[in-house]
Write a protein that holds these residues in place. Structure first.
Motif, short mmCIF file in Angstrom:
data_model
loop_
_atom_site.label_atom_id
_atom_site.label_comp_id
_atom_site.label_asym_id
_atom_site.label_seq_id
_atom_site.Cartn_x
_atom_site.Cartn_y
_atom_site.Cartn_z
N SER A 156 -2.35 -13.98 -2.04
CA SER A 156 -3.07 -13.26 -3.09
C SER A 156 -3.64 -11.93 -2.58
CB SER A 156 -4.20 -14.14 -3.62
OG SER A 156 -5.00 -13.44 -4.56
N SER A 157 -4.23 -11.94 -1.39
CA SER A 157 -4.82 -10.72 -0.84
C SER A 157 -3.74 -9.70 -0.50
CB SER A 157 -5.66 -11.04 0.40
OG SER A 157 -4.88 -11.70 1.37
N GLY A 158 -2.60 -10.18 0.02
CA GLY A 158 -1.51 -9.26 0.34
C GLY A 158 -0.96 -8.57 -0.90
N LEU A 159 -0.79 -9.35 -1.97
CA LEU A 159 -0.30 -8.77 -3.22
C LEU A 159 -1.33 -7.80 -3.82
CD1 LEU A 159 1.35 -11.93 -4.85
CD2 LEU A 159 2.50 -9.99 -3.76
N THR A 160 -2.62 -8.13 -3.69
CA THR A 160 -3.67 -7.26 -4.21
C THR A 160 -3.68 -5.92 -3.49
OG1 THR A 160 -5.07 -9.15 -4.80
CG2 THR A 160 -6.15 -7.01 -4.55
N ALA A 161 -3.68 -5.97 -2.15
CA ALA A 161 -3.68 -4.73 -1.37
C ALA A 161 -2.39 -3.95 -1.59
CB ALA A 161 -3.86 -5.05 0.12
N GLY A 162 -1.26 -4.66 -1.68
CA GLY A 162 0.02 -3.99 -1.91
C GLY A 162 0.07 -3.30 -3.26
N LEU A 163 -0.45 -3.99 -4.30
CA LEU A 163 -0.49 -3.39 -5.63
C LEU A 163 -1.38 -2.15 -5.63
CD1 LEU A 163 0.26 -3.51 -8.63
CD2 LEU A 163 -1.72 -5.01 -8.98
N GLY A 164 -2.52 -2.24 -4.96
CA GLY A 164 -3.41 -1.09 -4.87
C GLY A 164 -2.75 0.08 -4.17
N ALA A 165 -1.98 -0.22 -3.12
CA ALA A 165 -1.28 0.84 -2.40
C ALA A 165 -0.21 1.49 -3.26
CB ALA A 165 -0.66 0.27 -1.12
N VAL A 166 0.52 0.68 -4.04
CA VAL A 166 1.57 1.21 -4.90
C VAL A 166 0.98 2.07 -6.01
CG1 VAL A 166 3.38 0.60 -6.56
CG2 VAL A 166 3.21 -0.64 -4.39
#
Length: 295
Positions: free
Chosen positions: A192-202
């Motif tokens: 969940s945290s990886g997807l959250t940070a990744g989405l924020g980066a995108v």
């Protein structure tokens, strides 16, 4: 159950690994949210062997009720925010001071409980908060020779708030069983945290896929050291230590981070910054001690 001596050794090893992960992030010199995303996502397959072993030993309904799974997902979002701002803070004020600022989470926790549950925070917090705020100012270099980087300090405080939010969620959604599934929960949190940070980066246009092998090696090392080793050491160590000793040993992480920052990057803190770091760590220990006595 392990012996207290081995528990102490594992807690110290986990603290060193936590400090080492900050040094790795500083070495990478990459986009903070991208590093946060890969740190968490790459840890998921590393944790799978522990998850498989764990799920064979627990009752799924008792160890992983719906509230616990949802809490892990939401807590993962908080950790994604935490890591993103923590990485930003490391790049601006160095690994040592950024890791010290994370200790502000122990003050945010009772304030979160006050907002969510209406439980009045301990009276000592009226003294502890100003003391720790003064420590933050000193650690940031407000009264010394170091140049004050306000955004780096704010990013570190937001990271501490994100970590406190994660702890508050995980504690309130923990299953009422003597045989929980911590590694399964940690895997869900990492995803969940990886997807959250990744989405924020995108969304922010800052997502960068590493193009060179050394960068990938550092990311794999960060995922292994910062997620697998740290949580494995802490989870095992806490079975052989009382809460007072475990909480105290966790506060050695910022000390190790400052030492490693000096050894590897010559990030030498000033005398005032060292006083500030000591003030924050003392305030965190004081808060933990008061909370334990209250319970």
């Amino acid at each position: 159950m392990i012996t207290p001596a081995r528990g102490v050794m594992l807690m110290l090893l986990g603290s060193i690994a936590m400090a080492g992960s900050a040094s790795i992030i500083f070495t990478l010199d990459a986009e903070p949210m991208t590093v946060a995303a890969f740190r968490c996502l790459l840890a998921v397959p590393m944790l799978l062997p522990f998850v498989v072993w764990e799920l064979r030993r627990v009752d799924h309904k008792q160890a992983l009720p719906r509230a616990t799974v949802i809490g892990a997902v939401v807590g993962g979002v908080a950790i994604g925010v935490d890591y993103s701002f923590y990485n930003t803070s490391i790049g601006l004020i160095g690994p040592g001071l950024a890791t010290v600022l994370i200790n502000m989470q122990i003050v945010f926790l009772p304030l979160i409980a006050w907002v969510i549950e209406g439980s009045r925070p301990m009276r000592q917090l009226a003294v502890i908060v100003p003391v720790m705020v003064a420590g933050v100012a000193l650690a940031a270099g407000a009264f010394g020779e170091a140049e004050l980087n306000l955004f780096g300090v704010v990013a570190g405080l937001i990271a501490g708030a994100g970590y406190a939010t994660y702890l508050a969620i995980i504690r309130r959604t923990a299953p009422s069983t003597l045989r929980p599934a911590p590694f399964t929960v940690l895997s869900i949190v990492c995803l969940s945290s990886g997807l959250t940070a990744g989405l924020g980066a995108v969304v922010s246009g800052r997502f960068e896929v590493p193009s060179q092998a050394p960068e990938w090696m550092w990311l794999f090392a960060l995922a292994f050291i910062g997620q697998v080793v740290v949580y494995l050491c802490f989870n095992i160590a806490m079975t052989g230590l009382n809460e007072v000793m475990a909480s105290t040993l966790m506060l050695t992480g910022p000390i190790f981070a400052i030492i490693l920052g000096f050894l590897f990057f010559r990030e030498a803190p000033t005398a005032w910054q060292l006083v500030g770091c000591a003030t924050i760590i003392t305030g965190a220990w004081w808060t933990a001690a008061v909370q334990r006595r209250a319970r």
